[in-house]
Design a protein around this motif. Structure first.
Motif, short mmCIF file in Angstrom:
data_model
loop_
_atom_site.label_atom_id
_atom_site.label_comp_id
_atom_site.label_asym_id
_atom_site.label_seq_id
_atom_site.Cartn_x
_atom_site.Cartn_y
_atom_site.Cartn_z
N MET A 137 -2.00 -12.30 7.85
CA MET A 137 -2.32 -10.88 7.68
C MET A 137 -1.06 -10.03 7.69
O MET A 137 -1.02 -8.97 7.07
CB MET A 137 -3.28 -10.39 8.77
CG MET A 137 -2.63 -10.09 10.10
SD MET A 137 -3.73 -9.31 11.25
CE MET A 137 -4.25 -10.72 12.20
N PHE A 138 -0.02 -10.48 8.35
CA PHE A 138 1.22 -9.71 8.41
C PHE A 138 1.92 -9.64 7.06
O PHE A 138 2.78 -8.79 6.85
CB PHE A 138 2.14 -10.27 9.50
CG PHE A 138 1.53 -10.20 10.86
CD1 PHE A 138 1.22 -8.97 11.44
CD2 PHE A 138 1.22 -11.34 11.56
CE1 PHE A 138 0.62 -8.90 12.69
CE2 PHE A 138 0.64 -11.29 12.83
CZ PHE A 138 0.34 -10.06 13.39
N ASN A 139 1.54 -10.51 6.11
CA ASN A 139 2.08 -10.42 4.75
C ASN A 139 1.81 -9.05 4.14
O ASN A 139 2.62 -8.53 3.37
CB ASN A 139 1.46 -11.48 3.84
CG ASN A 139 1.86 -12.89 4.20
OD1 ASN A 139 2.74 -13.12 5.01
ND2 ASN A 139 1.19 -13.85 3.60
N PHE A 140 0.66 -8.45 4.48
CA PHE A 140 0.29 -7.17 3.89
C PHE A 140 1.21 -6.03 4.35
O PHE A 140 1.28 -5.00 3.68
CB PHE A 140 -1.16 -6.82 4.23
CG PHE A 140 -2.14 -7.78 3.60
CD1 PHE A 140 -2.27 -7.86 2.23
CD2 PHE A 140 -2.92 -8.60 4.40
CE1 PHE A 140 -3.16 -8.75 1.64
CE2 PHE A 140 -3.82 -9.48 3.83
CZ PHE A 140 -3.94 -9.55 2.45
N LEU A 158 -6.57 -14.23 4.67
CA LEU A 158 -6.01 -13.01 4.10
C LEU A 158 -7.05 -11.91 3.96
O LEU A 158 -6.75 -10.74 4.21
CB LEU A 158 -5.35 -13.30 2.75
CG LEU A 158 -4.01 -14.03 2.83
CD1 LEU A 158 -3.58 -14.51 1.45
CD2 LEU A 158 -2.94 -13.16 3.47
N ILE A 159 -8.26 -12.25 3.58
CA ILE A 159 -9.30 -11.22 3.45
C ILE A 159 -9.59 -10.59 4.82
O ILE A 159 -9.67 -9.37 4.94
CB ILE A 159 -10.58 -11.80 2.81
CG1 ILE A 159 -10.33 -12.09 1.33
CG2 ILE A 159 -11.77 -10.86 2.99
CD1 ILE A 159 -9.96 -10.86 0.48
N ILE A 160 -9.72 -11.42 5.83
CA ILE A 160 -9.92 -10.89 7.19
C ILE A 160 -8.72 -10.03 7.59
O ILE A 160 -8.87 -8.91 8.07
CB ILE A 160 -10.14 -12.04 8.20
CG1 ILE A 160 -11.49 -12.72 7.93
CG2 ILE A 160 -10.08 -11.52 9.64
CD1 ILE A 160 -11.68 -14.03 8.66
N GLY A 161 -7.53 -10.56 7.35
CA GLY A 161 -6.31 -9.82 7.68
C GLY A 161 -6.16 -8.54 6.90
O GLY A 161 -5.65 -7.54 7.42
N SER A 162 -6.63 -8.52 5.65
CA SER A 162 -6.50 -7.30 4.83
C SER A 162 -7.32 -6.17 5.43
O SER A 162 -6.88 -5.02 5.43
CB SER A 162 -6.91 -7.56 3.38
OG SER A 162 -8.31 -7.69 3.24
N VAL A 163 -8.48 -6.49 5.94
CA VAL A 163 -9.33 -5.47 6.56
C VAL A 163 -8.66 -4.93 7.82
O VAL A 163 -8.62 -3.72 8.07
CB VAL A 163 -10.74 -6.03 6.86
CG1 VAL A 163 -11.57 -5.05 7.66
CG2 VAL A 163 -11.45 -6.41 5.56
N VAL A 164 -8.07 -5.83 8.61
CA VAL A 164 -7.38 -5.43 9.85
C VAL A 164 -6.18 -4.55 9.54
O VAL A 164 -6.01 -3.46 10.12
CB VAL A 164 -6.94 -6.67 10.66
CG1 VAL A 164 -6.05 -6.28 11.83
CG2 VAL A 164 -8.16 -7.44 11.15
#
Length: 170
Positions: free
Chosen positions: A44-47, A152-158
């Protein structure tokens, strides 16, 4: 104190925090975040790289450290090189969609496109696992890509929710 120097220190500290978080989250999930079936929530930190390019380095260094600790030197090189290349390329390709959202504003369009792109990039990890451990390439590519996409989808929301509350560009 010179204002530019304090900004450099603040920027470095933010990068170090993100690097440390990447490592801690990856290592805490243990084998769940590595191997043929990966659920690496630290991705998620990629975002964050969409908000500030310095975070490309944070996640890459975090990936080096975490991969070295969990899977060894080959994965530290292959995984982190893949992270650097595909995060950098993904940000360049999809930043133009940052202000567009889907599903009632829940999913950032840039993040969705990046998630698909980055999941496809897991062929590099599948190839590594095929060469080193004889795992079937296409099945491994599928499982790593699906795990990456879900992470990534979960992380994108966060990260999107965090970005609405905190100015991540600074």
């Amino acid at each position: 104190m010179d204002n530019n120097k304090s900004m450099d220190v603040v920027s470095f500290a933010k990068m170090a925090i993100v690097t440390a978080l990447y490592v801690v989250v990856t290592v805490a999930l243990g084998s769940l975040g590595s191997g043929a079936i990966q659920f690496r929530l630290s991705e998620m930190f990629n975002f964050l790289a969409f908000y500030n390019k310095r975070y490309v380095y944070s996640v890459t260094i975090g990936c080096v450290i975490a991969n070295w600790m969990v899977f060894g030197p080959v994965d530290a090189v292959v995984g982190s090189a893949s992270t650097y290349v595909f995060v950098t390329l993904g940000v360049k390709l999809f930043s133009k969609f940052m202000n567009e959202h889907l599903f009632g504003g829940v999913i950032n369009k840039a993040f969705l496109y990046f998630s698909i792109f980055f999941a496809i990039s897991m062929f590099t990890i599948a190839l590594e696992l095929h060469i080193l451990y004889g795992l079937p390439f296409f099945a491994t590519w599928f499982t790593t890509a699906m795990g990456e996409f879900i992470s990534l989808i979960i992380g994108s929301v966060v990260i999107e929710a965090l970005g609405r509350r905190i100015d991540l560009t600074k």
